[in-house]
Design a protein around this motif. Structure first.
Motif, PDB file in Angstrom:
ATOM      1  N   UNK A 173     -13.617 -51.043   6.823  1.00 14.54           N
ATOM      2  CA  UNK A 173     -13.486 -49.646   6.387  1.00 14.54           C
ATOM      3  C   UNK A 173     -14.835 -48.950   6.231  1.00 14.54           C
ATOM      4  N   UNK A 174     -15.835 -49.698   5.779  1.00 19.45           N
ATOM      5  CA  UNK A 174     -17.196 -49.184   5.609  1.00 19.45           C
ATOM      6  C   UNK A 174     -17.208 -47.894   4.769  1.00 19.45           C
ATOM      7  N   UNK A 175     -17.876 -46.819   5.261  1.00 24.45           N
ATOM      8  CA  UNK A 175     -17.942 -45.581   4.481  1.00 24.45           C
ATOM      9  C   UNK A 175     -16.597 -44.869   4.570  1.00 24.45           C
ATOM     10  N   UNK A 176     -15.967 -44.658   3.415  1.00 28.14           N
ATOM     11  CA  UNK A 176     -14.678 -43.967   3.370  1.00 28.14           C
ATOM     12  C   UNK A 176     -14.830 -42.521   2.906  1.00 28.14           C
ATOM     13  N   UNK A 177     -15.617 -42.283   1.854  1.00 26.76           N
ATOM     14  CA  UNK A 177     -15.870 -40.918   1.380  1.00 26.76           C
ATOM     15  C   UNK A 177     -17.377 -40.726   1.286  1.00 26.76           C
ATOM     16  N   UNK A 178     -17.905 -39.877   2.154  1.00 26.09           N
ATOM     17  CA  UNK A 178     -19.325 -39.556   2.105  1.00 26.09           C
ATOM     18  C   UNK A 178     -19.597 -38.667   0.897  1.00 26.09           C
ATOM     19  N   UNK A 179     -20.878 -38.569   0.543  1.00 28.23           N
ATOM     20  CA  UNK A 179     -21.237 -37.719  -0.592  1.00 28.23           C
ATOM     21  C   UNK A 179     -20.738 -36.292  -0.352  1.00 28.23           C
ATOM     22  N   UNK A 180     -20.094 -35.741  -1.386  1.00 26.70           N
ATOM     23  CA  UNK A 180     -19.570 -34.385  -1.320  1.00 26.70           C
ATOM     24  C   UNK A 180     -18.131 -34.287  -0.881  1.00 26.70           C
ATOM     25  N   UNK A 224     -10.680 -43.036  -7.067  1.00 23.33           N
ATOM     26  CA  UNK A 224     -12.039 -43.481  -7.372  1.00 23.33           C
ATOM     27  C   UNK A 224     -12.942 -42.252  -7.425  1.00 23.33           C
ATOM     28  N   UNK A 225     -13.674 -42.093  -8.528  1.00 16.95           N
ATOM     29  CA  UNK A 225     -14.552 -40.941  -8.707  1.00 16.95           C
ATOM     30  C   UNK A 225     -15.951 -41.438  -9.053  1.00 16.95           C
ATOM     31  N   UNK A 226     -16.942 -40.992  -8.285  1.00 14.02           N
ATOM     32  CA  UNK A 226     -18.340 -41.345  -8.529  1.00 14.02           C
ATOM     33  C   UNK A 226     -19.077 -40.118  -9.060  1.00 14.02           C
ATOM     34  N   UNK A 227     -19.717 -40.255 -10.212  1.00 13.36           N
ATOM     35  CA  UNK A 227     -20.433 -39.161 -10.857  1.00 13.36           C
ATOM     36  C   UNK A 227     -21.862 -39.608 -11.120  1.00 13.36           C
ATOM     37  N   UNK A 228     -22.831 -38.819 -10.683  1.00 15.33           N
ATOM     38  CA  UNK A 228     -24.245 -39.168 -10.850  1.00 15.33           C
ATOM     39  C   UNK A 228     -24.976 -38.020 -11.529  1.00 15.33           C
ATOM     40  N   UNK A 230     -24.186 -36.318 -13.961  1.00 18.00           N
ATOM     41  CA  UNK A 230     -23.285 -35.235 -14.323  1.00 18.00           C
ATOM     42  C   UNK A 230     -22.633 -34.523 -13.156  1.00 18.00           C
ATOM     43  N   UNK A 231     -22.993 -34.883 -11.912  1.00  9.47           N
ATOM     44  CA  UNK A 231     -22.423 -34.223 -10.737  1.00  9.47           C
ATOM     45  C   UNK A 231     -21.446 -35.161 -10.034  1.00  9.47           C
ATOM     46  N   UNK A 232     -20.264 -34.640  -9.709  1.00  7.59           N
ATOM     47  CA  UNK A 232     -19.296 -35.428  -8.943  1.00  7.59           C
ATOM     48  C   UNK A 232     -19.824 -35.594  -7.524  1.00  7.59           C
ATOM     49  N   UNK A 233     -19.977 -36.841  -7.095  1.00  7.54           N
ATOM     50  CA  UNK A 233     -20.553 -37.137  -5.787  1.00  7.54           C
ATOM     51  C   UNK A 233     -19.488 -37.373  -4.722  1.00  7.54           C
ATOM     52  N   UNK A 234     -18.432 -38.075  -5.069  1.00  5.76           N
ATOM     53  CA  UNK A 234     -17.397 -38.388  -4.090  1.00  5.76           C
ATOM     54  C   UNK A 234     -16.118 -38.752  -4.816  1.00  5.76           C
ATOM     55  N   UNK A 235     -14.996 -38.441  -4.156  1.00  7.48           N
ATOM     56  CA  UNK A 235     -13.681 -38.818  -4.657  1.00  7.48           C
ATOM     57  C   UNK A 235     -12.925 -39.479  -3.504  1.00  7.48           C
ATOM     58  N   UNK A 236     -12.447 -40.687  -3.746  1.00 13.20           N
ATOM     59  CA  UNK A 236     -11.670 -41.413  -2.750  1.00 13.20           C
ATOM     60  C   UNK A 236     -10.292 -41.705  -3.325  1.00 13.20           C
ATOM     61  N   UNK A 237      -9.259 -41.531  -2.496  1.00 11.43           N
ATOM     62  CA  UNK A 237      -7.891 -41.868  -2.876  1.00 11.43           C
ATOM     63  C   UNK A 237      -7.347 -42.814  -1.820  1.00 11.43           C
ATOM     64  N   UNK A 238      -7.024 -44.028  -2.222  1.00 14.91           N
ATOM     65  CA  UNK A 238      -6.475 -45.025  -1.303  1.00 14.91           C
ATOM     66  C   UNK A 238      -5.046 -45.316  -1.730  1.00 14.91           C
TER      67      UNK A 238
END
Length: 272
Positions: A173-180, A224-228, A230-238
């Motif tokens: 699968x590798x990169x599923x949700x790029x930044x943004x 899955x939510x990545x926050x760095x 204070x900024x949301x970087x990526x959201x993935x839904x599997x």
């Protein structure tokens, strides 16, 4: 003071009182007694309901190649050099497995290499990528007990695009949700861009090079939510319940290429 002036003064006083009361009175609630409120700001140092994954002094509970991993200045440190190359190397927390959680930690990368935090991950899976010859010469055949497969919150500050993305380590699968990006997928079968949470370059501006960054990973079910910082970087839904992204697993830290990574203040609020 004549009667007319007295009546006028009383009227002005009464009007002023009404205006003052109107100005200071609290906002009326919505019908039904409900009012709108803003959420509290996140306190990164609030650990209520959390447990620590690192005692700040030792690698108790952690398992990684001692050629690359140590504790230094209250942080877990992984370092790979030209003289002591690691390739992909991981340190695994063996004391806890988690599926749904909120994870908070601070991370710093020095140099041009990268890192990332593994979660819902396992070890022992055959490695798909080729191991560089200089790494094999340095450490011998790959030790799968120190190699992690599963979701990763990427952190590679020198890269213009990778930090913050959702990466599936050691899977096709590798990169599923790029930044943004907000991406909806179904395991290895599909992935579709549903929207964007911000401009990729602008989000990159919040990343601190050679300095500490506050990272939050929120995982609930297949979301899955990545926050760095204070900024949301990526959201993935599997949506695939059998996906490797959707299994209970371990937390780990990666080092890749020539670099030094430091991680401290790791706290997890486990919901299952």
């Amino acid at each position: 003071m004549n009667l007319q002036n007295l009546i006028m003064l009383c009227a002005i006083t009464m009007i002023s009182g009404v205006v003052s009361a109107q100005q200071t009175a609290p906002a009326k609630p919505k019908p039904g007694g409900m009012s709108f409120t803003e959420p509290d700001s996140m306190d990164f140092n609030d650990h209520a309901g959390y447990v620590s994954l690192f005692d700040g002094k030792s690698l108790k509970g952690w398992d990684g190649n001692p050629k690359f991993w140590r504790v230094e200045d209250g942080a877990i440190v992984g370092e790979s050099t030209a003289q002591n190359p690691s390739g992909n190397s991981y340190i695994v927390n063996r004391d806890m497995k988690a599926k749904d959680f909120t994870l908070k930690f601070e991370i710093k990368v020095e140099g041009k290499g990268g890192s990332g935090i593994q979660y819902r991950s396992i070890t022992g899976v055959p490695w798909l990528a080729k191991i560089a010859d200089n790494v094999t010469a340095n450490v011998g055949p790959v030790n799968l007990d120190w190699m992690m497969t599963g979701p990763q919150a990427d952190f590679w500050p020198s890269s213009p695009v990778w930090t913050g993305q959702f990466y599936s380590e050691n899977t096709p699968m590798r990169i599923l949700a790029w930044r943004g990006q907000v991406v909806e997928g179904y395991g290895e079968k599909s992935k579709r861009l549903m929207g964007n949470v911000g401009d990729r370059k602008a989000l990159g501006d919040v990343i601190k090079m050679n300095d500490w960054n506050q990272y939050t990973v929120i995982v609930r079910g297949g979301v899955f939510i990545h926050i760095l910082n204070g900024a949301v970087m990526a959201v993935m839904i599997d949506d695939d319940p059998k996906s490797s992204n959707n299994q209970t697993g371990m937390i780990g830290i990666e080092i890749e290429a020539t670099t030094k990574v430091s991680v401290r203040n790791m706290w997890i609020k486990k919901l299952n």
